[in-house]
Design an enzyme around this catalytic site. Structure first.
Site, PDB file in Angstrom:
ATOM      1  N   ASP A   1     -17.299  29.582  34.148  1.00  0.00           N
ATOM      2  CA  ASP A   1     -17.784  29.195  32.825  1.00  0.00           C
ATOM      3  C   ASP A   1     -16.701  28.362  32.154  1.00  0.00           C
ATOM      4  O   ASP A   1     -15.563  28.282  32.625  1.00  0.00           O
ATOM      5  CB  ASP A   1     -18.094  30.455  32.015  1.00  0.00           C
ATOM      6  CG  ASP A   1     -18.933  30.144  30.780  1.00  0.00           C
ATOM      7  OD1 ASP A   1     -19.316  28.982  30.604  1.00  0.00           O
ATOM      8  OD2 ASP A   1     -19.180  31.077  29.998  1.00  0.00           O
TER       9      ASP A   1
ATOM     10  N   ASP B   1     -26.709  37.505  34.006  1.00  0.00           N
ATOM     11  CA  ASP B   1     -25.768  37.076  35.042  1.00  0.00           C
ATOM     12  C   ASP B   1     -25.632  38.108  36.156  1.00  0.00           C
ATOM     13  O   ASP B   1     -25.037  37.806  37.200  1.00  0.00           O
ATOM     14  CB  ASP B   1     -24.381  36.833  34.430  1.00  0.00           C
ATOM     15  CG  ASP B   1     -24.358  35.614  33.529  1.00  0.00           C
ATOM     16  OD1 ASP B   1     -25.143  34.688  33.785  1.00  0.00           O
ATOM     17  OD2 ASP B   1     -23.561  35.595  32.570  1.00  0.00           O
TER      18      ASP B   1
ATOM     19  N   ASP C   1     -21.002  36.789  32.103  1.00  0.00           N
ATOM     20  CA  ASP C   1     -20.766  37.782  31.048  1.00  0.00           C
ATOM     21  C   ASP C   1     -22.033  38.422  30.507  1.00  0.00           C
ATOM     22  O   ASP C   1     -21.973  39.443  29.833  1.00  0.00           O
ATOM     23  CB  ASP C   1     -19.974  37.156  29.891  1.00  0.00           C
ATOM     24  CG  ASP C   1     -20.629  35.885  29.365  1.00  0.00           C
ATOM     25  OD1 ASP C   1     -21.803  35.619  29.704  1.00  0.00           O
ATOM     26  OD2 ASP C   1     -19.966  35.157  28.598  1.00  0.00           O
TER      27      ASP C   1
END
Length: 810
Positions: free
Chosen positions: A168, A463, A459
């Site tokens: 990310d 996911d 997170d």
């Protein structure tokens, strides 16, 4: 009503839901007329019709995806099991095969059975499995100290073979610490870094800052603050128009929380005797809902030229890696209450300007990216952020050194599996922008299908399937949800990308160390087996140099602690300059066995037999002379077996120092650099002294006290074994000088971001990116003020870019 969907989406802000807002297309989680089990109503009331339960709900769907991705056995687990079975078969086979050989040599049945048992024990490395387990446990402890909590021992080994990291952007590559560095109004751009003096500021900038701070719900003093909203409140304070959260909430008449589907948030606030609607959000969405512009203190219609100027300003700011928000307002007539429907509130807005915030990259990330690249690891960015901003941040930290490519969520959804495989095989580092959590699962599956070892960060609850599917699922410890942390293999306590690279380095070091103590343990099988073979082949003319108890004393006593200490060895020079090892590479390789059995073991066996025969010969022994109890040579025989056993212990010391490096010189890691090994050797020597000199243990192990002359025989053994291997490694380095690279120099962050590998166009990149996100020609004309012809060209160009993702590179 307002609903908290964070359990499903990871979004911290509640969203508005109503039966009057019917959405028939798009993502179900973004549908404004649907509620989901497992979420929380934070405001309002209503009745709902249940349409699905259990596994047919969104939570059930996520659970099904997670169950589909079962944990596979790691390569190390499979190989250790295979090696253990192979060793067991070989040991039993050798023992049974040499039983008739002992009988044929004239041994009694009892002696032949003892001989077979000795071979069996000598061939089994009893300390192998506990040593591997403890080495992995030590690796887990080291990673925990560095901010990475590993939940499965075998994951330490998997980390070392990582070939792709999907990360990310916000909070992982960056600090997740927003600060406003520039604003744009119709008067032009104004830099706020360094902060200007509040006096003399243009009024338009003050109005913009005040409106942006008013359109927040953060309470920094209470510890409840989104980094973006905290930055807006700080901006108002900096420019002399403070917005106190307590008074702001008292003046608030309505709140339309941030909706991730339309990327807008609106508040209705009392200002004097009127209600003012303040809106902030994605610039392209604010432009869709805006019809006027605040210019020099007066509102006027928003012209196509104004829209073009705003788009160019937004694009320029986003290209610098800044997060850009547009701010607008609408003043209601006196006495009018805020609209009930959100759609009625977010229309006919007056654009005030644009706020640009910097979320600076973490200082250590650029160096970590450089290490990852030198280690042969590809880094993809998978983010929900704007593609231009993500690409700029990626360039600042060095991602895209071989070329980069932006792929939007819309483009990814349109790619077939074959085209996605082709895209990922091009060798470029891809920025997946505006992607959903479900897209992470597809990316992870595609990479693993190509044989890559994948580490994936995440997170949110959504996911979880991707974290389970990846070889190493990496959850964020600070910002992640409990479900993500539960599904992940590793949890980062600092949410820092550099910790992932440090974990990869630790994984490589642990794997190397496992191989080192495998060499160490296997090397001792030869000096333990050879004495039994000499005894059998001599037909008993040469007495048995070792007893079974002495072999067990080596394998379970003097062997274990030095082996464990090798598991704590520091990494060799060039550890992160090697490419990742192949996924199917065996932990026990032929060259390791050749080094252990054919070199170190053979040298040790020769030294041990030489010491044994030298001690017997010094006492007047000749082949065939009796050495049993009651004979004149019995004491000399026991001293000779003690010399042979002690010789193995001393050869272990030399082997331990030799095994500390695979190709590098021992001096490069420090001769005395492993304190644990020195302590383990000290224990082995103390243990050996106890067995040799304590009378009640001499009867158990068949040893006898040695004099100075006999001890002098074995003292050179460590130097001979280590010295021979040091010469061998020197020859290897001379033949292959690139095998041990020089220590790497620090990697500076690149000054210029690499150009994304997409087709060039004369149009501004922001409209093109919006078209790649699925914007139609009509929407581009209405929101951004482009002509009909230009909108058609932009959409056509976006389609060509999307079509090029699945093509093979030149």
């Amino acid at each position: 009503m307002e609903v908290d969907l964070s359990a499903l989406t990871g979004e911290s802000e509640p969203v508005f839901r109503s039966a009057d807002l019917v959405d028939t297309d798009g993502d179900l989680l973004q549908a404004r007329d649907l509620l989901f089990s497992g979420t929380v109503c934070t405001g309002g009331q209503g009745e709902a019709t249940v349409t699905a339960t259990g596994m047919r709900t969104e939570l059930g769907r996520i659970a099904a995806l997670s169950q589909r991705t079962r944990r596979e056995e790691s390569p190390l687990e499979a190989q250790v099991k295979r090696a253990a079975r192979l060793i067991a078969v070989i040991a039993v086979g050798v023992g049974l095969a040499f039983l008739p050989l002992g009988l044929a040599a004239g041994l009694s049945v009892a002696a032949a059975v003892s001989f077979a048992i000795g071979l069996l024990v000598a061939n089994v490395p009893e300390g192998l499995l506990p040593t591997i387990t403890l080495a992995l446990a030590a690796g887990v402890r080291d990673l925990a100290r560095r901010g990475a909590l590993v939940k499965r021992l075998s994951a330490v080994e998997t980390l070392g073979s990582t070939t792709v990291v999907c990360t990310d952007k916000t909070g992982t590559l960056t600090e997740n610490r927003m600060r406003v560095t520039a604003v744009w109004t119709p008067d032009g751009e104004m830099a706020l870094d360094p902060p200007p003096e509040p006096t003399g500021l243009p009024e338009a900038v003050r109005v913009l800052a005040r409106a942006a701070a008013t359109c927040t719900s953060a309470h920094p003093e209470a510890g409840h603050a989104d980094p973006t909203e905290s930055a807006l409140l700080d901006l108002a304070d900096l420019l002399g128009t403070p917005c106190r959260p307590g008074q702001r909430d008292l003046d608030r008449r309505a709140l339309y929380r941030f909706d991730p589907r339309i990327k807008l948030m609106t508040t209705a606030d009392a200002v004097d005797d009127t209600v003012v609607l303040h809106t902030k959000g994605a610039p392209e969405e604010v432009l869709v809902h805006a019809g006027r512009l605040l210019d020099r203190g007066r509102e006027r219609p928003l012209t196509p030229a104004d829209r073009t100027a705003a788009v160019q300003a937004v694009g320029a700011l986003a290209a610098r890696g800044l997060r850009v928000l547009a701010v607008a307002r609408r003043v209601l007539p006196p006495g009018r209450l805020p609209p009930v429907r959100r759609e009625d509130a977010e229309r006919d807005l007056c654009l005030l300007g644009v706020v640009a915030m910097a979320d600076p990259p973490r200082a250590e990330v650029a160096h970590a990216i450089g290490l990852a690249h030198r280690a042969g690891i590809t880094v993809h960015v998978v983010t929900g952020d704007n593609g231009m901003t993500a690409a700029a941040v990626a360039g600042q930290v060095g991602i895209g050194h071989r070329g980069s490519r932006i792929v939007t969520g819309t483009e990814l959804a349109s790619l077939s599996d074959e085209r996605l495989d082709t895209l990922l095989a091009r060798g470029e580092e891809v920025i997946f922008a505006r992607t959903s959590p479900e897209a992470k699962l597809r990316i992870a599956d595609a990479l693993r299908a190509e044989g890559q070892t994948v580490a994936m960060t995440g997170d949110g609850v959504n996911d979880a399937p991707a974290l389970r599917s990846a070889d190493i699922g990496v959850a964020m410890g600070r910002s992640g949800t409990d479900v993500a942390r539960e599904a992940a293999t590793m949890v980062l306590t600092d949410d820092n990308f550099a910790t992932i690279v440090a974990a990869v380095e630790a994984g490589r070091r642990t794997y190397d160390n496992i191989r080192k103590f495998i060499v160490y343990i296997f090397a001792h099988a030869v000096p333990e087996v050879v004495p039994f073979l000499v005894f059998a082949l001599a037909g008993g003319a040469i007495p048995l140099p070792l007893t079974v108890m002495q072999i067990l004393a080596v394998d379970l006593g003097t062997d274990t602690l030095p082996a464990l200490a090798l598991g704590r060895e520091r990494g060799e020079p060039g550890l992160m300059d090697r490419p990742p090892r192949p996924r199917g590479e065996k932990v026990i390789q032929a060259r390791m066995l050749a080094r252990a059995w054919g070199f170190l073991g053979l040298i040790s066996a020769c030294l041990v037999m030489a010491g044994f025969l030298l001690t017997l010969g010094a006492a007047g022994w000749h082949p065939g002379d009796p050495t049993g109890p009651g004979t004149a040579l019995h004491l000399a025989y026991r001293q000779a077996t003690t010399v042979a056993w002690l010789g193995i212990v001393f050869c272990q010391i030399g082997t331990a120092f030799a095994a500390r490096t695979d190709r590098a010189s021992l001096w490069s890691v420090g001769v005395l650099g492993n304190r644990h090994l020195l302590a383990g050797i000290g224990f082995s020597l103390a243990f050996a002294a106890v067995i040799v000199y304590l009378p009640w243990l001499q009867g158990i192990f068949g040893t006898a006290s040695l004099g100075p002359a006999q001890l002098a025989v074995v003292l050179p053994f460590p130097i001979v074994v280590w010295g021979a291997d040091e010469l061998r490694r020197a020859l290897v380095r001379r033949r292959h000088p690139a095998a041990v690279p020089e220590a790497p120099a620090p990697v500076p962050a690149p000054a210029v971001a690499p150009r994304p590998a997409v087709e060039e166009t004369a149009h501004h990149p922001l409209p093109v990116l919006l078209a790649r996100h699925g914007w139609s020609e009509h929407r581009l004309q209405h929101a951004l003020g482009v002509s009909e012809h230009a909108a058609a060209e932009i959409v056509a160009h976006a389609r060509r870019v999307a079509a090029g993702h699945g093509r093979h590179g030149p």
